[in-house]
Write a protein that holds these residues in place. Structure first.
Motif, PDB file in Angstrom:
ATOM      1  N   PRO A 125       0.835  -1.198   0.000  1.00 30.34           N
ATOM      2  CA  PRO A 125       0.000   0.000   0.000  1.00 30.34           C
ATOM      3  C   PRO A 125       0.876   1.257   0.000  1.00 30.34           C
ATOM      4  CG  PRO A 125      -0.822  -1.569   1.602  1.00 30.34           C
ATOM      5  CD  PRO A 125       0.485  -2.105   1.120  1.00 30.34           C
ATOM      6  N   ASN A 126       0.363   2.272  -0.671  1.00 30.69           N
ATOM      7  CA  ASN A 126       1.208   3.407  -1.007  1.00 30.69           C
ATOM      8  C   ASN A 126       1.055   4.611  -0.090  1.00 30.69           C
ATOM      9  OD1 ASN A 126       1.365   6.100  -2.892  1.00 30.69           O
ATOM     10  ND2 ASN A 126       2.963   4.622  -3.378  1.00 30.69           N
ATOM     11  N   VAL A 176     -15.755  16.924  -2.469  1.00 31.85           N
ATOM     12  CA  VAL A 176     -14.348  16.854  -2.866  1.00 31.85           C
ATOM     13  C   VAL A 176     -14.048  15.406  -3.244  1.00 31.85           C
ATOM     14  CG1 VAL A 176     -11.960  17.128  -2.090  1.00 31.85           C
ATOM     15  CG2 VAL A 176     -13.710  18.754  -1.342  1.00 31.85           C
ATOM     16  N   PRO A 177     -13.827  15.144  -4.533  1.00 34.42           N
ATOM     17  CA  PRO A 177     -13.663  13.750  -4.954  1.00 34.42           C
ATOM     18  C   PRO A 177     -12.393  13.128  -4.388  1.00 34.42           C
ATOM     19  CG  PRO A 177     -13.262  15.250  -6.784  1.00 34.42           C
ATOM     20  CD  PRO A 177     -13.723  16.089  -5.642  1.00 34.42           C
ATOM     21  N   CYS A 178     -12.533  11.881  -3.995  1.00 41.87           N
ATOM     22  CA  CYS A 178     -11.414  11.184  -3.380  1.00 41.87           C
ATOM     23  C   CYS A 178     -11.525   9.723  -3.753  1.00 41.87           C
ATOM     24  CB  CYS A 178     -11.525  11.363  -1.872  1.00 41.87           C
ATOM     25  SG  CYS A 178     -10.124  10.755  -0.983  1.00 41.87           S
ATOM     26  N   PHE A 179     -10.531   9.209  -4.445  1.00 39.70           N
ATOM     27  CA  PHE A 179     -10.650   7.815  -4.859  1.00 39.70           C
ATOM     28  C   PHE A 179     -10.583   6.922  -3.620  1.00 39.70           C
ATOM     29  CE2 PHE A 179      -6.174   7.108  -4.352  1.00 39.70           C
ATOM     30  CZ  PHE A 179      -6.021   5.742  -4.336  1.00 39.70           C
ATOM     31  N   PRO A 180     -11.319   5.797  -3.618  1.00 38.23           N
ATOM     32  CA  PRO A 180     -11.436   4.991  -2.400  1.00 38.23           C
ATOM     33  C   PRO A 180     -10.158   4.215  -2.084  1.00 38.23           C
ATOM     34  CG  PRO A 180     -12.653   3.968  -4.189  1.00 38.23           C
ATOM     35  CD  PRO A 180     -12.149   5.275  -4.721  1.00 38.23           C
ATOM     36  N   ALA A 181      -9.200   4.903  -1.479  1.00 41.05           N
ATOM     37  CA  ALA A 181      -7.933   4.279  -1.118  1.00 41.05           C
ATOM     38  C   ALA A 181      -8.171   3.137  -0.143  1.00 41.05           C
ATOM     39  CB  ALA A 181      -7.020   5.325  -0.479  1.00 41.05           C
ATOM     40  N   GLN A 182      -7.372   2.083  -0.301  1.00 37.40           N
ATOM     41  CA  GLN A 182      -7.604   0.890   0.524  1.00 37.40           C
ATOM     42  C   GLN A 182      -6.398   0.474   1.342  1.00 37.40           C
ATOM     43  OE1 GLN A 182      -9.180  -1.494  -2.827  1.00 37.40           O
ATOM     44  NE2 GLN A 182     -10.827  -2.018  -1.404  1.00 37.40           N
ATOM     45  N   GLY A 183      -5.456   1.400   1.520  1.00 37.89           N
ATOM     46  CA  GLY A 183      -4.290   0.993   2.283  1.00 37.89           C
ATOM     47  C   GLY A 183      -3.600   2.140   2.983  1.00 37.89           C
ATOM     48  N   ALA A 184      -2.564   1.805   3.749  1.00 34.42           N
ATOM     49  CA  ALA A 184      -1.780   2.751   4.543  1.00 34.42           C
ATOM     50  C   ALA A 184      -2.711   3.549   5.462  1.00 34.42           C
ATOM     51  CB  ALA A 184      -0.959   3.663   3.639  1.00 34.42           C
TER      52      ALA A 184
END
Lengths: 159, 392
Positions: free
Chosen positions: B171-172, B310-318
């Motif tokens: 994860p980044n 405010v668009p936010c891509f559904p991050a799945q890590g860190a």
């Protein structure tokens, strides 16, 4: 959903159901209903504010009292326990293993008041054989919460 | 006086995070969503082992590669969590944080003329470390539309005859992106075909919220001997200050990395190593508990950004979100600076993590819900203010 709701509410009873729903990825309405069910079923028995009275002007004295009793035929310990918990001074009571039978927590306005309560009320209950009173001098941790000034975030601001 | 400096080093720009840190430190009572470390204390049983080791006077150097006991536990952890097998004798080195592992890996593998592919946005140290190793970093600007995953097309179009190493970190940090097995398989195929190596920084591997365990690219067929895996204790066990990480990989590479480590560092801190043994042995539950807490806050922030528009891509890590602020017509740095000035909330501009981070912010959720709520309310006020101004 149930377990997650309970885990969060146990630590933060004041959380807004909307936020709670967000945290666990459920609908707000569903969460509200589930909390209501938990209350109805008596799984959530109450909500309680922890107060550090020593930081206020109000005088409070807390004591932990071990009580030895003679259990009664048919009702065992429960009837005596009920006699004891009726007093508003009693904040908690537990049946325990070991040398004593009950652990009773008492809160009064002063040590004298608590001592009077033990000698006049608690010790005189039928079936109570002996008591041992320990006054609580300082609370360090209660209900999983450390009682001291909130910890400061010492992390560097940006990393 | 003569110039005391190496002009090569002087030419490396300072970290973009550092730059913002200097601005934030000037500001009194700013609320920060800028940290890159857990808000939890190191679990007590782990700290206790560190304390015991000091009490028992275990204050000497360990072997260069690290305590045998710890390397054995790391081997067991890698097997248990990622189905990776490494020999504690020769394939595992305990380092001073993941950062050191990355540095010595670059230095052991790269030389002048070699190209190392680094997808951006990424943590600030990779590019400078590659340059310090004498290599040429080739960055790939990752796309939000791909959820900041590296695609086979992007990789292929950046490979040249000089490409030796592919660097990945999932994860980044800063995007919170993860790459799942299917994504990695396509990358591995190219790596094998083009005869490349991979340095995989998996420091956030335990903080993945896909519902599936993290997949290491090293665990894919044919990849073990082409991959150096870097991991550590900082993020998973909330042990940043202990400065402890590790590298696992094929013996031939690890031998040379160990040489650099031995000359530059000697060995990782002994106290930290003893504490880490306990973390590896009995820390799985701590990880699970912290992971659940981060995941909850992640969901809360995603919902809150969505409400704000405010668009936010559904991050799945860190523990980062990477919301897009392009709609406000400002650079990341301008946005972050104004937000700090007007609402005293510190976030890191996405541009600090590479040009492709421009138009985004890194929001850390390594904070209590209470702090997050406070900060998000201020961000909402700021965003509303911007929209009002635009309206006029």
């Amino acid at each position: 959903m149930r377990d997650k709701i309970l885990a969060i509410l146990e630590k933060n009873a004041r959380i807004d159901p909307k936020d709670l729903a967000s945290l666990i990825g459920e609908q707000e309405e569903e969460v509200r209903k589930e909390i209501e069910r938990l209350e109805d079923e008596g799984i959530i028995c109450g909500y309680h504010t922890m107060v550090n009275w020593s930081k206020t002007d109000l005088e409070k004295a807390d004591a932990f009292i071990e009580v030895k009793v003679t259990p009664q035929r048919g009702v065992g310990f429960d009837q005596i326990a009920e006699r004891i918990w009726q007093y508003p001074e009693v904040t908690s009571i537990y049946l325990i293993s070991g040398n004593f039978d009950f652990a009773v927590f008492i809160q009064g306005k002063s040590m004298r008041e608590v001592a009077m309560f033990v000698s006049e009320k608690l010790s005189t209950i039928d079936g109570v054989l002996s008591t041992s009173t320990q006054f609580i001098l300082k609370k360090y941790k209660e209900q999983g919460t450390v009682i001291e000034a909130p910890k400061k975030d010492e992390r560097i601001l940006v990393s | 006086m003569r110039d005391p400096l190496n002009s090569f080093i002087e030419a490396i720009p300072p970290s973009g995070i550092r730059k913002f840190f200097d601005i934030v430190s000037e500001m009194k009572d700013a609320i920060s969503l800028g940290v890159g470390e857990p808000d939890f204390d190191t679990p007590w049983h782990v700290r206790e082992e560190g304390i015991y080791s000091l009490e028992k006077g275990k204050t000497f150097y360990t072997s260069n590669a690290g305590l045998k006991e710890l390397r054995t536990e790391i081997g067991a952890f890698m097997k248990r969590h990622y189905d990776l097998s490494y020999d504690p004798e020769g394939e595992i080195i305990v380092t001073v944080g993941g950062s050191e592992a990355i540095d010595i890996c670059f230095r052991a593998m790269l030389e002048k003329g070699d190209e190392v592919i680094i997808p951006e946005p990424c943590f600030v140290s990779y590019k400078p470390c590659a340059i310090l190793a004498g290599a040429t970093p080739v960055t790939i600007p990752l796309q939000e539309k791909n959820h900041f995953r590296l695609t086979p097309e992007e990789l292929l179009s950046h490979i040249t005859d000089r490409t030796k190493l592919l660097f990945i970190s999932y994860p980044n940090n800063p995007t919170g992106a993860v790459m799942e097995r299917e994504d990695l398989e396509k990358i591995a195929e190219i790596v094998i075909e083009k005869d490349l190596y991979v340095l995989s920084d998996e420091i956030y591997s335990e903080l993945s919220y896909t519902g599936k365990p993290h997949v290491s690219i090293a665990s894919l067929p044919g990849m073990r001997d082409r991959t150096i895996v870097v991991n550590g204790f900082s993020k998973a066990f909330a042990m940043t200050g202990w400065r402890l990480g590790y590298a696992c990989g094929p013996k031939r590479v690890m031998e040379q990395m160990l040489k650099i480590h031995q000359f530059a560092i000697m060995c990782a801190p002994t106290t930290s190593q003893y504490a880490a043994v306990e973390a590896m042995r009995n820390g799985d539950e701590d990880i699970a508990e912290m992971r659940e807490s981060y995941d909850q806050r992640r969901r809360y922030l995603l919902d809150t950004f969505a409400e704000m528009g405010v668009p936010c891509f559904p991050a799945q890590g860190a523990f980062y979100l990477f919301p897009c602020i392009k709609q406000f017509g400002m650079s990341s740095e301008e946005f972050a600076t104004k937000l700090l000035e007007e609402q005293k909330v510190a976030v890191v501009p996405g541009s600090a993590f590479g040009d492709s981070g421009e138009g985004f912010l890194r929001i850390s959720y390594a904070y209590s819900l209470r702090d997050l709520k406070k900060a998000m309310e201020k961000i909402r006020l700021f965003v509303d203010g911007l929209r009002e101004k635009e309206g006029k």
